[in-house]
Write a protein that holds these residues in place. Structure first.
Motif, PDB file in Angstrom:
ATOM      1  N   SER A  98      10.003 -32.809  91.265  1.00  0.00           N
ATOM      2  CA  SER A  98      10.732 -32.521  92.507  1.00  0.00           C
ATOM      3  C   SER A  98       9.773 -32.098  93.617  1.00  0.00           C
ATOM      4  CB  SER A  98      11.778 -31.430  92.283  1.00  0.00           C
ATOM      5  OG  SER A  98      11.173 -30.177  91.980  1.00  0.00           O
ATOM      6  N   ASP A  99       8.533 -31.781  93.246  1.00  0.00           N
ATOM      7  CA  ASP A  99       7.481 -31.439  94.209  1.00  0.00           C
ATOM      8  C   ASP A  99       6.780 -32.736  94.618  1.00  0.00           C
ATOM      9  OD1 ASP A  99       5.000 -30.748  95.381  1.00  0.00           O
ATOM     10  OD2 ASP A  99       4.990 -28.821  94.337  1.00  0.00           O
ATOM     11  N   ARG A 100       6.843 -33.067  95.903  1.00  0.00           N
ATOM     12  CA  ARG A 100       6.242 -34.325  96.364  1.00  0.00           C
ATOM     13  C   ARG A 100       4.767 -34.427  95.999  1.00  0.00           C
ATOM     14  NH1 ARG A 100       9.756 -33.821 100.823  1.00  0.00           N
ATOM     15  NH2 ARG A 100      10.889 -35.730 101.397  1.00  0.00           N
ATOM     16  N   ASP A 101       4.040 -33.319  96.118  1.00  0.00           N
ATOM     17  CA  ASP A 101       2.608 -33.356  95.834  1.00  0.00           C
ATOM     18  C   ASP A 101       2.340 -33.692  94.370  1.00  0.00           C
ATOM     19  OD1 ASP A 101       1.988 -32.754  98.445  1.00  0.00           O
ATOM     20  OD2 ASP A 101       1.784 -30.598  98.090  1.00  0.00           O
ATOM     21  N   VAL A 102       3.174 -33.182  93.482  1.00  0.00           N
ATOM     22  CA  VAL A 102       3.023 -33.477  92.054  1.00  0.00           C
ATOM     23  C   VAL A 102       3.331 -34.949  91.795  1.00  0.00           C
ATOM     24  CG1 VAL A 102       3.990 -33.033  89.768  1.00  0.00           C
ATOM     25  CG2 VAL A 102       3.471 -31.127  91.302  1.00  0.00           C
ATOM     26  N   LEU A 103       4.423 -35.442  92.386  1.00  0.00           N
ATOM     27  CA  LEU A 103       4.770 -36.850  92.222  1.00  0.00           C
ATOM     28  C   LEU A 103       3.673 -37.739  92.796  1.00  0.00           C
ATOM     29  CD1 LEU A 103       6.784 -38.972  91.313  1.00  0.00           C
ATOM     30  CD2 LEU A 103       8.001 -38.676  93.482  1.00  0.00           C
ATOM     31  N   ARG A 104       3.129 -37.327  93.933  1.00  0.00           N
ATOM     32  CA  ARG A 104       2.066 -38.116  94.558  1.00  0.00           C
ATOM     33  C   ARG A 104       0.832 -38.179  93.660  1.00  0.00           C
ATOM     34  NH1 ARG A 104      -2.291 -38.734  97.819  1.00  0.00           N
ATOM     35  NH2 ARG A 104      -2.028 -40.112  99.629  1.00  0.00           N
ATOM     36  N   TRP A 105       0.557 -37.114  92.919  1.00  0.00           N
ATOM     37  CA  TRP A 105      -0.579 -37.105  91.996  1.00  0.00           C
ATOM     38  C   TRP A 105      -0.425 -38.222  90.975  1.00  0.00           C
ATOM     39  CZ3 TRP A 105      -1.449 -36.636  86.778  1.00  0.00           C
ATOM     40  CH2 TRP A 105      -2.752 -36.313  86.377  1.00  0.00           C
ATOM     41  N   HIS A 106       0.793 -38.396  90.465  1.00  0.00           N
ATOM     42  CA  HIS A 106       1.039 -39.452  89.491  1.00  0.00           C
ATOM     43  C   HIS A 106       0.896 -40.838  90.124  1.00  0.00           C
ATOM     44  CE1 HIS A 106       2.305 -37.310  85.863  1.00  0.00           C
ATOM     45  NE2 HIS A 106       2.765 -36.388  86.678  1.00  0.00           N
ATOM     46  N   VAL A 107       1.485 -41.004  91.307  1.00  0.00           N
ATOM     47  CA  VAL A 107       1.394 -42.292  91.994  1.00  0.00           C
ATOM     48  C   VAL A 107      -0.068 -42.630  92.285  1.00  0.00           C
ATOM     49  CG1 VAL A 107       1.998 -43.566  94.074  1.00  0.00           C
ATOM     50  CG2 VAL A 107       3.708 -42.097  92.984  1.00  0.00           C
ATOM     51  N   ALA A 108      -0.804 -41.647  92.788  1.00  0.00           N
ATOM     52  CA  ALA A 108      -2.211 -41.881  93.117  1.00  0.00           C
ATOM     53  C   ALA A 108      -3.019 -42.232  91.875  1.00  0.00           C
ATOM     54  CB  ALA A 108      -2.800 -40.651  93.802  1.00  0.00           C
ATOM     55  N   GLY A 109      -2.734 -41.558  90.752  1.00  0.00           N
ATOM     56  CA  GLY A 109      -3.445 -41.862  89.514  1.00  0.00           C
ATOM     57  C   GLY A 109      -3.184 -43.285  89.055  1.00  0.00           C
ATOM     58  N   PHE A 110      -1.932 -43.733  89.170  1.00  0.00           N
ATOM     59  CA  PHE A 110      -1.576 -45.096  88.796  1.00  0.00           C
ATOM     60  C   PHE A 110      -2.290 -46.093  89.707  1.00  0.00           C
ATOM     61  CE2 PHE A 110       0.935 -48.923  88.746  1.00  0.00           C
ATOM     62  CZ  PHE A 110       1.393 -49.036  87.447  1.00  0.00           C
ATOM     63  N   TRP A 111      -2.223 -45.849  91.009  1.00  0.00           N
ATOM     64  CA  TRP A 111      -2.843 -46.743  91.989  1.00  0.00           C
ATOM     65  C   TRP A 111      -4.349 -46.844  91.757  1.00  0.00           C
ATOM     66  CZ3 TRP A 111      -0.972 -49.614  96.164  1.00  0.00           C
ATOM     67  CH2 TRP A 111      -1.943 -50.095  97.058  1.00  0.00           C
ATOM     68  N   GLU A 112      -4.997 -45.703  91.579  1.00  0.00           N
ATOM     69  CA  GLU A 112      -6.452 -45.688  91.429  1.00  0.00           C
ATOM     70  C   GLU A 112      -6.887 -46.355  90.124  1.00  0.00           C
ATOM     71  OE1 GLU A 112      -7.159 -41.548  91.832  1.00  0.00           O
ATOM     72  OE2 GLU A 112      -6.702 -41.542  93.986  1.00  0.00           O
TER      73      GLU A 112
END
Length: 227
Positions: A98-112
């Motif tokens: 529910s924390d955008r920054d936490v979700l973004r960490w996952h998205v960024a890890g997938f993208w990278e």
């Protein structure tokens, strides 16, 4: 009188040299395969293309790999090992999506991970079109991310958020969307007319889209006692 250390046996030294040479050849073949897959695509690449790029003979290839498929399997295994090490090192399993920054960490890890290993991701995707084995391996490739996201979604549900579906199904839908969008941005080949975004802009878009789909305007609701 001081005792002299025994000199290493000639056979041992020679064996060590051969092992080092073999390891160097295998590494050169793998590195060349990544380059050639990226330039020509997996399906269009011949073993002789790889050996020429590596500066090795075709015979040396078969000393290490039974074929192009076995080489791709090795590249995939190397990538998954590196990914597992990163997740084990950096990934807290009590993440709150529910924390955008936490979700973004996952998205960024997938993208990278996709960006840094693009030739292997693309090669496995292409191989899956003609080989059922690699179709299963492509599913294996997505499984760790889906499993991690599923656990986080279960935690989200326990905290009172209403998910759009069962956690396992939502995890598959979410990571599938990430894969399709990332593939289109970094590789192309699906639908045309999609603007190319910077890494940061693409990660932000996927994060916001995913967050709205999971959370929207809802707030955490308290569960009844004993629920």
């Amino acid at each position: 009188m001081a005792r002299r250390s025994a000199a290493p046996a000639a056979g041992s030294a020679a064996g060590g040299g051969r092992r080092e040479q073999a390891a160097a050849t295998a590494a050169a073949l793998k590195a060349a395969a990544v380059r050639v897959f990226d330039e020509r695509g997996y399906l269009n690449t011949k073993i002789t293309d790889i050996t020429a790029a590596a500066g090795r003979s075709a015979g040396s290839f078969y000393n290490h790999f039974t074929g192009k498929e076995a080489l791709l399997e090795t590249l995939l295994a190397d990538m998954l090992t590196a990914s597992d090490e990163r997740v084990d090192r950096e990934h807290p399993y009590d993440h709150d999506l529910s924390d955008r920054d936490v979700l973004r960490w996952h998205v960024a890890g997938f993208w990278e991970a996709f960006r840094d290993n693009k030739p292997v991701f693309v090669a496995v995707t292409q191989a899956a079109m003609v080989d059922e084995h690699f179709g299963a391996r492509l599913a294996d490739l997505m499984s760790p991310d889906q499993g991690a996201i599923r656990r986080h979604l279960e935690l989200l549900a326990d905290k009172g958020f209403a998910l759009p579906g069962e956690p396992a199904a939502v995890a598959v839908a979410l990571t599938g969307m990430w894969f399709q969008f990332t593939y289109r941005q970094l590789v192309g080949g699906f639908l045309g007319g999609v603007p190319e975004l910077s890494d940061e802009a693409a990660i932000d878009l996927l994060t916001e889209f995913s967050w709205r789909g999971l959370i929207g305007g809802q707030h955490r609701t308290a569960r009844p006692e004993g629920a």
